[in-house]
Write a protein that holds these residues in place. Structure first.
Motif, mmCIF file in Angstrom:
data_model
loop_
_atom_site.group_PDB
_atom_site.id
_atom_site.type_symbol
_atom_site.label_atom_id
_atom_site.label_comp_id
_atom_site.label_asym_id
_atom_site.label_seq_id
_atom_site.Cartn_x
_atom_site.Cartn_y
_atom_site.Cartn_z
ATOM 1 N N LYS A 133 -11.784 -3.370 6.090
ATOM 2 C CA LYS A 133 -10.575 -3.816 6.794
ATOM 3 C C LYS A 133 -9.772 -4.764 5.925
ATOM 4 O O LYS A 133 -8.532 -4.713 5.908
ATOM 5 C CB LYS A 133 -10.972 -4.500 8.106
ATOM 6 N N ILE A 134 -10.451 -5.618 5.173
ATOM 7 C CA ILE A 134 -9.757 -6.524 4.251
ATOM 8 C C ILE A 134 -9.112 -5.738 3.118
ATOM 9 O O ILE A 134 -8.003 -6.039 2.685
ATOM 10 C CB ILE A 134 -10.752 -7.569 3.708
ATOM 11 N N VAL A 135 -9.794 -4.711 2.637
ATOM 12 C CA VAL A 135 -9.253 -3.914 1.529
ATOM 13 C C VAL A 135 -8.014 -3.141 1.965
ATOM 14 O O VAL A 135 -7.019 -3.057 1.229
ATOM 15 C CB VAL A 135 -10.333 -2.954 0.998
ATOM 16 N N LEU A 136 -8.034 -2.570 3.179
ATOM 17 C CA LEU A 136 -6.968 -1.673 3.619
ATOM 18 C C LEU A 136 -5.872 -2.359 4.421
ATOM 19 O O LEU A 136 -4.904 -1.696 4.822
ATOM 20 C CB LEU A 136 -7.576 -0.546 4.482
ATOM 21 N N ALA A 137 -5.978 -3.645 4.661
ATOM 22 C CA ALA A 137 -5.005 -4.348 5.498
ATOM 23 C C ALA A 137 -3.621 -4.396 4.832
ATOM 24 O O ALA A 137 -3.462 -4.087 3.643
ATOM 25 C CB ALA A 137 -5.498 -5.759 5.795
ATOM 26 N N TYR A 138 -2.628 -4.813 5.633
ATOM 27 C CA TYR A 138 -1.244 -4.862 5.134
ATOM 28 C C TYR A 138 -1.130 -5.787 3.929
ATOM 29 O O TYR A 138 -0.460 -5.477 2.944
ATOM 30 C CB TYR A 138 -0.322 -5.336 6.264
ATOM 31 N N ASN A 139 -1.780 -6.931 3.997
ATOM 32 C CA ASN A 139 -1.812 -7.867 2.875
ATOM 33 C C ASN A 139 -3.182 -7.848 2.192
ATOM 34 O O ASN A 139 -3.612 -8.862 1.629
ATOM 35 C CB ASN A 139 -1.493 -9.286 3.352
ATOM 36 N N GLY A 140 -3.836 -6.700 2.234
ATOM 37 C CA GLY A 140 -5.172 -6.592 1.703
ATOM 38 C C GLY A 140 -5.207 -6.328 0.210
ATOM 39 O O GLY A 140 -4.190 -6.362 -0.498
ATOM 40 N N VAL A 141 -6.412 -6.030 -0.254
ATOM 41 C CA VAL A 141 -6.636 -5.863 -1.692
ATOM 42 C C VAL A 141 -5.868 -4.669 -2.243
ATOM 43 O O VAL A 141 -5.222 -4.754 -3.298
ATOM 44 C CB VAL A 141 -8.147 -5.704 -1.959
ATOM 45 N N LEU A 142 -5.905 -3.536 -1.544
ATOM 46 C CA LEU A 142 -5.264 -2.323 -2.058
ATOM 47 C C LEU A 142 -3.753 -2.473 -2.117
ATOM 48 O O LEU A 142 -3.117 -2.152 -3.138
ATOM 49 C CB LEU A 142 -5.652 -1.131 -1.184
ATOM 50 N N ASN A 143 -3.143 -2.972 -1.045
ATOM 51 C CA ASN A 143 -1.693 -3.165 -1.048
ATOM 52 C C ASN A 143 -1.277 -4.187 -2.096
ATOM 53 O O ASN A 143 -0.266 -4.010 -2.792
ATOM 54 C CB ASN A 143 -1.225 -3.615 0.335
ATOM 55 N N SER A 144 -2.034 -5.253 -2.235
ATOM 56 C CA SER A 144 -1.695 -6.284 -3.224
ATOM 57 C C SER A 144 -1.766 -5.727 -4.641
ATOM 58 O O SER A 144 -0.900 -6.015 -5.479
ATOM 59 C CB SER A 144 -2.650 -7.473 -3.075
ATOM 60 N N SER A 149 1.053 -4.096 -9.436
ATOM 61 C CA SER A 149 1.179 -3.151 -10.555
ATOM 62 C C SER A 149 2.563 -2.518 -10.634
ATOM 63 O O SER A 149 2.851 -1.789 -11.577
ATOM 64 C CB SER A 149 0.113 -2.056 -10.437
ATOM 65 N N GLY A 150 3.397 -2.747 -9.625
ATOM 66 C CA GLY A 150 4.742 -2.224 -9.636
ATOM 67 C C GLY A 150 4.880 -0.817 -9.096
ATOM 68 O O GLY A 150 5.970 -0.235 -9.149
ATOM 69 N N ILE A 151 3.789 -0.243 -8.593
ATOM 70 C CA ILE A 151 3.872 1.110 -8.042
ATOM 71 C C ILE A 151 4.712 1.115 -6.780
ATOM 72 O O ILE A 151 5.533 2.017 -6.568
ATOM 73 C CB ILE A 151 2.455 1.641 -7.781
ATOM 74 N N TRP A 152 4.509 0.096 -5.897
ATOM 75 C CA TRP A 152 5.320 -0.053 -4.702
ATOM 76 C C TRP A 152 5.984 -1.409 -4.708
ATOM 77 O O TRP A 152 5.459 -2.382 -5.285
ATOM 78 C CB TRP A 152 4.475 0.101 -3.435
ATOM 79 N N SER A 153 7.120 -1.476 -4.065
ATOM 80 C CA SER A 153 7.861 -2.746 -4.040
ATOM 81 C C SER A 153 7.364 -3.674 -2.947
ATOM 82 O O SER A 153 7.517 -4.901 -3.049
ATOM 83 C CB SER A 153 9.362 -2.467 -3.838
ATOM 84 N N GLU A 154 6.773 -3.129 -1.887
ATOM 85 C CA GLU A 154 6.267 -3.947 -0.777
ATOM 86 C C GLU A 154 5.075 -3.249 -0.136
ATOM 87 O O GLU A 154 4.911 -2.032 -0.284
ATOM 88 C CB GLU A 154 7.365 -4.176 0.267
ATOM 89 N N PRO A 155 4.235 -4.001 0.569
ATOM 90 C CA PRO A 155 3.063 -3.396 1.218
ATOM 91 C C PRO A 155 3.477 -2.388 2.285
ATOM 92 O O PRO A 155 4.583 -2.448 2.840
ATOM 93 C CB PRO A 155 2.337 -4.599 1.835
ATOM 94 N N ILE A 156 2.597 -1.457 2.550
ATOM 95 C CA ILE A 156 2.848 -0.439 3.564
ATOM 96 C C ILE A 156 1.732 -0.481 4.606
ATOM 97 O O ILE A 156 0.662 -1.068 4.390
ATOM 98 C CB ILE A 156 2.942 0.973 2.950
ATOM 99 N N LEU A 157 1.969 0.173 5.743
ATOM 100 C CA LEU A 157 1.011 0.206 6.844
ATOM 101 C C LEU A 157 0.244 1.513 6.917
ATOM 102 O O LEU A 157 -0.365 1.818 7.937
ATOM 103 C CB LEU A 157 1.745 -0.020 8.172
ATOM 104 N N ALA A 158 0.254 2.281 5.825
ATOM 105 C CA ALA A 158 -0.315 3.629 5.865
ATOM 106 C C ALA A 158 -1.822 3.656 5.656
ATOM 107 O O ALA A 158 -2.433 4.723 5.776
ATOM 108 C CB ALA A 158 0.351 4.505 4.800
ATOM 109 N N PHE A 159 -2.441 2.530 5.341
ATOM 110 C CA PHE A 159 -3.874 2.529 5.034
ATOM 111 C C PHE A 159 -4.729 2.196 6.251
ATOM 112 O O PHE A 159 -5.649 2.937 6.600
ATOM 113 C CB PHE A 159 -4.163 1.542 3.902
ATOM 114 N N LEU A 160 -4.441 1.076 6.894
ATOM 115 C CA LEU A 160 -5.265 0.626 8.013
ATOM 116 C C LEU A 160 -4.787 1.243 9.324
ATOM 117 O O LEU A 160 -3.635 1.661 9.455
ATOM 118 C CB LEU A 160 -5.219 -0.902 8.104
#
Length: 295
Positions: A133-144, A149-160
């Motif tokens: 849940k921490i990894v996939l959260a909006y401000n989690g590890v994956l989104n951060s 890395s510049g792949i996305w400009s802002e976090p998304i809600l598509a993971f959790l």
């Protein structure tokens, strides 16, 4: 002329018989009270009416009629089967290479690697779910990581809170249950079969396809069964990392025994799910016998 006297089998003493019964008693009591008695109680409740009491009242088929006629429960059951199937597929596909390496290439490191495979059992299941849940959260590890890395400009809600999050979390949680049966099946394959295949000119991939894979299928089917059965009724993971689209049948059963306080209907749902799982188990058993006859 000497005669040969047949040796008669020694009669079993009462002490040895009593010792065997004493050894079987603890396991028999656990099996009866924790499994058979519990299943019998669930089956009994499934045919009772809900009057607010613990054991219900009367004898009725209304619970099963509701389960069979309400499309909601069919939809959730099919969704549970689909998610459990995806979890099983992902777990077995990722577990097979690990088990293959342990069986054929680990060498002296095999004991250490097997220890590392079982290491997740040392932590709580809930802790592992919260970690995802921490990894996939909006401000989690994956989104951060993706934003940094510049792949996305802002976090998304598509993971959790998605079915994919449930599949990934359950696949990680049940990975050791898949690795160990496959490893045992691979480790029992005689190395002489691989040597004979190589002597006959078989390439490594052909040797794997014609020798290793067929002989390991009983372990693969056992791993699939061990993963599929508990994931169908899982309700903790969908509640923590899934959303409304990830509701599984276990969540509905838990709600009937909890907030709804309708134990008879919850028992009927549980029995219906057990029958569906039993049908899947029978299919797997027939496939196991088919593959077993080829090995």
């Amino acid at each position: 002329m000497s005669t040969i006297v047949a040796r008669q089998p020694l009669p079993k003493s009462r002490s040895s018989t009593g010792f065997r019964l004493a050894m079987l008693l603890p396991g028999g009591l656990v099996t009866f009270f924790l499994i058979l008695f519990a299943l019998g109680l669930v089956l009994f409740l499934a045919f009772r009416g809900n009057d607010g009491s613990l054991l219900g009242a009367g004898f009725t088929f209304a619970n099963f009629i509701t389960v069979a006629s309400d499309p909601l429960y069919w939809t959730v059951t099919l969704r549970s089967l689909a998610i459990a199937g995806l979890v099983t597929l992902a777990t077995v596909v990722t577990a097979y290479p690990v088990a293959y390496y342990l069986a054929f290439y680990a060498g002296r490191r095999r004991g250490l690697l097997l220890f590392l495979v079982t290491l997740p059992f040392w932590t709580s299941y809930l802790l592992r779910v919260f970690a995802w849940k921490i990894v996939l959260a909006y401000n989690g590890v994956l989104n951060s990581a993706l934003v940094e890395s510049g792949i996305w400009s802002e976090p998304i809600l598509a993971f959790l809170n998605t079915p994919a999050a449930v599949v990934v979390t359950l696949a990680h949680a049940y990975a050791p249950f898949a690795i160990l049966p496959i490893y045992v099946a691979l480790d029992t394959i005689p190395k002489s079969l691989l040597e004979a295949a190589s002597d006959l000119g078989a390439r490594p991939f052909t040797s794997f396809r014609r020798v290793v894979l067929p002989n390991s299928m009983p372990g693969v089917l056992a791993a699939a069964l061990v993963v599929f059965v508990p994931t169908v009724g899982d309700y903790v993971t969908p509640a923590l990392v899934g959303g409304p689209a990830s509701t599984m049948i276990g969540s509905l059963i838990q709600a009937q025994f909890g907030k709804a306080n309708d134990w008879p209907f919850g028992a009927a749902l549980a029995v219906a799910v057990m029958l569906v799982i039993l049908a899947v188990v029978l299919v797997v058993r027939s496939a196991d016998r088919r593959f077993g006859s080829r090995t």
